[in-house]
Structures are given as C-alpha cells and as structure tokens.
Design a protein around this motif. Structure first.
Motif, PDB file in Angstrom:
ATOM      1  N   GLY A   1       0.315  -1.539   0.465  1.00  0.00           N
ATOM      2  CA  GLY A   1       0.246  -0.259  -0.168  1.00  0.00           C
ATOM      3  C   GLY A   1       0.846   1.107  -0.021  1.00  0.00           C
ATOM      4  N   ASP A   2       1.015   2.048   0.477  1.00  0.00           N
ATOM      5  CA  ASP A   2       1.830   3.387   0.869  1.00  0.00           C
ATOM      6  C   ASP A   2       2.496   3.138   2.036  1.00  0.00           C
ATOM      7  OD1 ASP A   2      -0.416   4.495  -1.204  1.00  0.00           O
ATOM      8  OD2 ASP A   2      -1.471   4.719   0.762  1.00  0.00           O
ATOM      9  N   THR A   3       2.504   2.350   2.682  1.00  0.00           N
ATOM     10  CA  THR A   3       4.006   1.483   3.672  1.00  0.00           C
ATOM     11  C   THR A   3       5.094   1.517   3.321  1.00  0.00           C
ATOM     12  OG1 THR A   3       2.386   1.824   5.619  1.00  0.00           O
ATOM     13  CG2 THR A   3       3.574   0.576   5.929  1.00  0.00           C
ATOM     14  N   PRO A   4       6.534   1.889   3.307  1.00  0.00           N
ATOM     15  CA  PRO A   4       6.901   1.343   2.591  1.00  0.00           C
ATOM     16  C   PRO A   4       8.214   0.035   3.565  1.00  0.00           C
ATOM     17  CG  PRO A   4       8.417   3.096   3.422  1.00  0.00           C
ATOM     18  CD  PRO A   4       6.232   3.398   3.320  1.00  0.00           C
ATOM     19  N   LEU A   5       8.491  -0.828   3.012  1.00  0.00           N
ATOM     20  CA  LEU A   5       9.437  -1.989   3.805  1.00  0.00           C
ATOM     21  C   LEU A   5      10.083  -1.522   5.003  1.00  0.00           C
ATOM     22  CD1 LEU A   5       9.281  -4.673   3.764  1.00  0.00           C
ATOM     23  CD2 LEU A   5      11.653  -4.664   1.925  1.00  0.00           C
ATOM     24  N   ASP A   6      11.006  -0.266   4.616  1.00  0.00           N
ATOM     25  CA  ASP A   6      11.336   0.718   6.008  1.00  0.00           C
ATOM     26  C   ASP A   6      10.743   0.989   6.451  1.00  0.00           C
ATOM     27  OD1 ASP A   6      11.903   3.279   5.199  1.00  0.00           O
ATOM     28  OD2 ASP A   6      11.490   2.707   3.377  1.00  0.00           O
ATOM     29  N   ASP A   7       9.848   1.618   6.590  1.00  0.00           N
ATOM     30  CA  ASP A   7       8.906   1.775   8.090  1.00  0.00           C
ATOM     31  C   ASP A   7       9.037   1.392   9.017  1.00  0.00           C
ATOM     32  OD1 ASP A   7       6.653   3.984   7.664  1.00  0.00           O
ATOM     33  OD2 ASP A   7       6.341   2.859   9.550  1.00  0.00           O
ATOM     34  N   PRO A   8       9.049   1.985  10.245  1.00  0.00           N
ATOM     35  CA  PRO A   8       9.097   1.582  11.566  1.00  0.00           C
ATOM     36  C   PRO A   8       8.031   0.188  11.688  1.00  0.00           C
ATOM     37  CG  PRO A   8       9.528   3.630  11.844  1.00  0.00           C
ATOM     38  CD  PRO A   8       8.811   3.516  10.414  1.00  0.00           C
ATOM     39  N   VAL A   9       6.578   0.234  11.030  1.00  0.00           N
ATOM     40  CA  VAL A   9       6.255  -0.898  11.261  1.00  0.00           C
ATOM     41  C   VAL A   9       6.191  -2.557  10.774  1.00  0.00           C
ATOM     42  CG1 VAL A   9       3.553   0.894  11.148  1.00  0.00           C
ATOM     43  CG2 VAL A   9       5.004  -0.913   8.918  1.00  0.00           C
ATOM     44  N   ARG A  33      17.482   4.518   6.479  1.00  0.00           N
ATOM     45  CA  ARG A  33      16.207   4.069   7.721  1.00  0.00           C
ATOM     46  C   ARG A  33      17.664   3.598   8.496  1.00  0.00           C
ATOM     47  NH1 ARG A  33      11.088   5.813   8.641  1.00  0.00           N
ATOM     48  NH2 ARG A  33      10.149   4.754   7.151  1.00  0.00           N
ATOM     49  N   GLY A  34      18.897   3.188   8.411  1.00  0.00           N
ATOM     50  CA  GLY A  34      19.569   2.785   9.377  1.00  0.00           C
ATOM     51  C   GLY A  34      19.091   0.708   9.757  1.00  0.00           C
ATOM     52  N   THR A  35      18.311   0.570   8.684  1.00  0.00           N
ATOM     53  CA  THR A  35      18.199  -0.913   8.422  1.00  0.00           C
ATOM     54  C   THR A  35      19.589  -1.501   9.291  1.00  0.00           C
ATOM     55  OG1 THR A  35      16.187  -0.620   7.049  1.00  0.00           O
ATOM     56  CG2 THR A  35      16.798  -2.607   7.510  1.00  0.00           C
ATOM     57  N   PHE A  36      20.595  -1.325   8.830  1.00  0.00           N
ATOM     58  CA  PHE A  36      21.805  -2.235   8.467  1.00  0.00           C
ATOM     59  C   PHE A  36      22.815  -1.673   9.463  1.00  0.00           C
ATOM     60  CE2 PHE A  36      20.173  -2.614   3.901  1.00  0.00           C
ATOM     61  CZ  PHE A  36      19.424  -3.873   4.614  1.00  0.00           C
ATOM     62  N   ASP A  37      22.882  -0.997   9.995  1.00  0.00           N
ATOM     63  CA  ASP A  37      22.971  -0.817  11.359  1.00  0.00           C
ATOM     64  C   ASP A  37      22.174  -1.197  12.490  1.00  0.00           C
ATOM     65  OD1 ASP A  37      24.245   1.454  10.478  1.00  0.00           O
ATOM     66  OD2 ASP A  37      23.765   3.443  11.301  1.00  0.00           O
ATOM     67  N   ARG A  38      21.252  -1.685  12.593  1.00  0.00           N
ATOM     68  CA  ARG A  38      20.029  -2.550  13.857  1.00  0.00           C
ATOM     69  C   ARG A  38      20.927  -3.388  13.527  1.00  0.00           C
ATOM     70  NH1 ARG A  38      16.908   1.166  12.335  1.00  0.00           N
ATOM     71  NH2 ARG A  38      15.219   0.071  11.589  1.00  0.00           N
ATOM     72  N   HIS A  39      20.640  -4.306  11.943  1.00  0.00           N
ATOM     73  CA  HIS A  39      21.038  -5.126  11.695  1.00  0.00           C
ATOM     74  C   HIS A  39      21.996  -5.733  11.190  1.00  0.00           C
ATOM     75  CE1 HIS A  39      17.181  -5.888  13.803  1.00  0.00           C
ATOM     76  NE2 HIS A  39      16.722  -4.923  13.535  1.00  0.00           N
ATOM     77  N   TYR A  99       9.940  10.352  -1.133  1.00  0.00           N
ATOM     78  CA  TYR A  99      10.350  10.213   0.112  1.00  0.00           C
ATOM     79  C   TYR A  99      10.751  10.280   1.221  1.00  0.00           C
ATOM     80  CZ  TYR A  99      12.880  10.415  -5.273  1.00  0.00           C
ATOM     81  OH  TYR A  99      13.185   9.447  -6.063  1.00  0.00           O
ATOM     82  N   ARG A 100       9.708   9.933   1.746  1.00  0.00           N
ATOM     83  CA  ARG A 100       9.033  10.838   3.217  1.00  0.00           C
ATOM     84  C   ARG A 100       9.309   9.825   4.034  1.00  0.00           C
ATOM     85  NH1 ARG A 100       8.828  16.015   2.305  1.00  0.00           N
ATOM     86  NH2 ARG A 100       7.652  17.015   0.918  1.00  0.00           N
ATOM     87  N   GLY A 101      10.280   9.765   5.354  1.00  0.00           N
ATOM     88  CA  GLY A 101      10.135   9.603   6.316  1.00  0.00           C
ATOM     89  C   GLY A 101      11.034   9.145   6.854  1.00  0.00           C
ATOM     90  N   PHE A 102      12.015  10.523   6.404  1.00  0.00           N
ATOM     91  CA  PHE A 102      14.095  10.573   7.587  1.00  0.00           C
ATOM     92  C   PHE A 102      13.885  12.260   7.923  1.00  0.00           C
ATOM     93  CE2 PHE A 102      13.691   8.257   3.838  1.00  0.00           C
ATOM     94  CZ  PHE A 102      14.160   6.509   4.526  1.00  0.00           C
ATOM     95  N   ASP A 103      14.505  12.363   8.756  1.00  0.00           N
ATOM     96  CA  ASP A 103      14.638  13.587   9.004  1.00  0.00           C
ATOM     97  C   ASP A 103      14.955  14.010   7.605  1.00  0.00           C
ATOM     98  OD1 ASP A 103      18.217  14.036   8.075  1.00  0.00           O
ATOM     99  OD2 ASP A 103      17.931  12.110   8.812  1.00  0.00           O
ATOM    100  N   ALA A 104      14.753  15.894   8.251  1.00  0.00           N
ATOM    101  CA  ALA A 104      15.115  15.908   6.716  1.00  0.00           C
ATOM    102  C   ALA A 104      15.334  17.221   5.722  1.00  0.00           C
ATOM    103  CB  ALA A 104      14.691  18.206   7.577  1.00  0.00           C
TER     104      ALA A 104
END
Lengths: 243, 243
Positions: free
Chosen positions: A45-53, A116-122, B84-89
């Motif tokens: 939908g509108d939620t990218p894979l990198d979204d915190p959800v 989004r820092g995914t690979f910093d966390r994992h 392109y949303r979801g990050f710091d500015a």
C-alpha cells in the motif's frame, strides 16, 4: 518443495499489510523444511518496507538468517499519475514497469532501507536485488554521497557491498557483469533466470560464465554464492545453475 | 559572454510555463552572439518537457540546431510525498535530490522525450544528460525493451546512441567511462565539471583522460565533442578542457 527437497526451495511472501501477522507467519514457516528466504515488495500500500511498523518483520528475518529479496513493483498511484502519464496505455504501463519504473521502485526501496539505518540495527541482514542491482550500482558514487547526511554507522557503499546481493534476473550480459564487479565483489552476484519470462539455456549460461577467467569465480556466481546465502549444503541442489 | 567571446558561451533558460513565450524568447536570443544551447528542467510545474504543449519549443530547438541540456530537478510534490518521506529533513532532501531523486527525474524526462516520439519527429535534435546519463545507460538493456511497445521509428537504444550526449558532471571516474563506452560511443561523451560544487583541476582531468589509450579519443572527450555539438570553431575556445 516437500516432495522434491533435492530440487526445490521456497521463498515466502508475507501479509505485509498486517505486520504482526507477518511476523507470526514468518516464524511459523521458518520451521518448515525448505524455507530459505523472503520475497517482498518494497512497499505494501503506502507503507514502505523500511517503515518502523515493519521493524518486527525485519528483525525476525535478520534473527532467522533469512535474506529478503526485494521484488520490483508497479509504482504507487500518485507516482504513476505524476511521472508516467501521457502515452498510450501499453506504453504507459511499460514505462511504469519493465522498461523503467519497476527498477526505480525496487532501487528506491533498497536505498530507503539502508538510509533508515536497517543495516546498522541488523548488520547480519542480507537483501537481494534483481536486475543487476536495480540501478544502485551504477549510481553508487552519487548515492554514497548521501552517507554524509544520513547519519549511519557505515557508508552506504559499504552497506551495498556487505548487505546486498545482486541477481542477474536473466540478463546474462558480460558488460553488466564487468560493471557490477567495478562496484561490488564476485561473492555478491547470483546467477538467476527470470522464469517464465526468460528461461536460461545451458549454452547461454556457459557462454556467460566463460567471460570470467577464474573457475572459482564462475563457481561462486553459478551456485556457490547462492548456497552460502541461502544456507544450502554443497550437494543440496543438483542444478542450482539452471534454477 | 559578449565581453569574453573567446572564453564564454551561453545556454539559455526559457519561460517554459509560457510555451509560446518560450519559443519567441528562443528565437530572439538565437540571433544573439554566443548562444549555443538550451538548459531546461524535464518538467515545468506538472507539465513534462515531452508534453505536446512544448512541441513548438522542441521544434524551434531542432530547427535552430540548439541542443537541450536536461538539468536534474527536485521531484514533484506528489512524488516526494509518495517516495521520499520518513527521514529527517536533510536526509529526505538528499534522497530526493543529489543522492537519488534528481537523477531519476532527469532520466525519466529524457526517456519520456524518446518514448513520445520526439526524435522521430526531429531526428537531428540532440539532448545532453549530465551525471553519465542519469542511469539511462546502465538500464539500457531493460529500457530498450520498451521499443517493442512504444511504436517508434527506431529502437530506444539507437535514439540514446544517436540523439543523446552524456556529460561527466564532475565525476571523472574511469569505471563510469568504461561502462559508458559499453553502451554509447566516445563521440557522445562530454567532459564537464559541476561548478561550483565540483571544480575540476588540471591533474584530475589529465589522470582521467590518460585512461583512454587513443589520443584522438582523449581530444574528443576533452573538447572535440563539445565543439561539434555546440557548433564552435576549432580555435574558438582556448580552454574547453577546463570549462
């Protein structure tokens, strides 16, 4: 997959519109024989894979050692309307999908995951991109300049070299192989077809592999890298090359 | 430009929100000394450069023999919001501009121009893309498959080889040069800086050019191609290499 364990393995698709359900389904299926990874779009939908959800799904994939193949996807309705209108219907569709848009979508999804820092966390998580990296490799010099603002532990180019595998997706093109090897290592490239659109033949595969002078490199690209990534035993699959 | 005719030439930017005015201004300025081309975004507001409302500008450019440099541009508001949303500015901005989005925008604009049949109607028109082709070269195998549906006189790959020049935009990277030469010819590549962001130095230029073994190829890339494209006399500019 259960019936032909010496020939077939499975990637799972998850109900990403229900993140908690996706985690539960992933954990249930991880114990079934034959599961070697996840296939996901870069957006639900509108939620990218990198979204915190989706943090739970990503964490589970990393914990279970299952790579995520990011499959190209048609652009979202706002992007299609803004960027891909003005032609006849079939040209609009081709521009938004196989001719251009699919690859921008998948590349953007992967780049967002990194940013989004995914690979910093994992740091152990692996993703797979088809079509020789969905434009990330060619644009790597520019993309890597994002490292200066994204506040990540590692440079983006390092994430791409260490957390991303590149599948050929049927395009056995020596010039793309040469180019990919300018940006990542031979350990990261996976021979793959694009069934049923492109069925690789033995001769095509052989001619392509022969452009690599080192037999060890050929073995890595043909099956070794896939075995390592997917946790297959060396003798586990009889015909990885043709899969 | 008038004061230093041996050093400077001009690209014109046009009021693309007023297509008839843009044609009039182009025709007025084409007779001024020093004008060698047009610099345009790939979109004005919501109107892409390939939109039929711009047919007059495109036809005038082709008729006057003025190439159009397509300058990267920030994505439209719907695309920024969707992708392109979801990050710091600052990361959002970097992702939408120098790290990724600019190049998708410019590449999409060029591909739309081709798919719209612009170069069927104006086979003599030339466009210039910065940043080694804004991803079109790397994706050319896929892009060219659009030829099967777009109903053009020529394959898209042929349009890219015959109607598109590629500027380095400051990135004097031998691996990108090697790659570009796998997809287009040495006659199509223009040495360029990215002033004021990247100021090329003499040593950097020399080291880059030396990766080309043929002196004639070096001369083409350094200045010959630009002279041919922009209609400059061989002795017209003293320092094209450093421009």
């Amino acid at each position: 997959v259960a019936r032909f364990p010496d020939r077939l393995r499975a990637l799972i698709t998850l109900p990403m519109s229900d993140p908690a359900g996706a985690v539960a389904e992933l954990e249930r299926c991880a114990s079934l024989p034959g599961l070697v990874g996840i296939m996901s779009y870069g957006r639900s939908g509108d939620t990218p894979l990198d979204d915190p959800v989706n943090d739970g799904v990503i964490a589970a994939a990393a914990h279970l050692g299952l790579p995520i193949f990011i499959h190209p996807q048609i652009p979202s309705a706002p992007v299609r309307d803004a960027a891909y209108r003005g032609f006849d219907a079939i040209t609009e569709l081709g521009l938004a999908t196989f001719g251009w848009g699919w690859h921008l979508e998948a590349g953007t999804a992967a780049l967002r995951l990194i940013a989004r820092g995914t690979f910093d966390r994992h740091p152990e998580l692996q993703i797979v991109l088809g079509h020789w990296g969905e434009m990330l490799l060619f644009a790597l010099d520019r993309i890597d300049s994002l490292s200066n603002v994204a506040g990540l532990d590692r440079r983006i180019a390092d994430c791409i070299r260490e957390n991303v595998h590149i599948a050929t997706s049927g395009r056995l093109t020596p010039r793309l192989l040469r180019h990919a090897l300018d940006f990542t290592s031979i350990d990261r490239i996976l021979l793959s077809g694009d069934y049923p659109f492109h069925r690789l033949g033995t001769e095509e595969i052989s001619a392509f592999l022969e452009t690599l002078p080192d037999p060890l490199d050929r073995a890595k690209l043909a099956s070794g890298n896939a075995r390592a990534l997917l946790g297959l035993e060396p003798d586990d699959l009889r015909a990885t090359v043709a899969s």
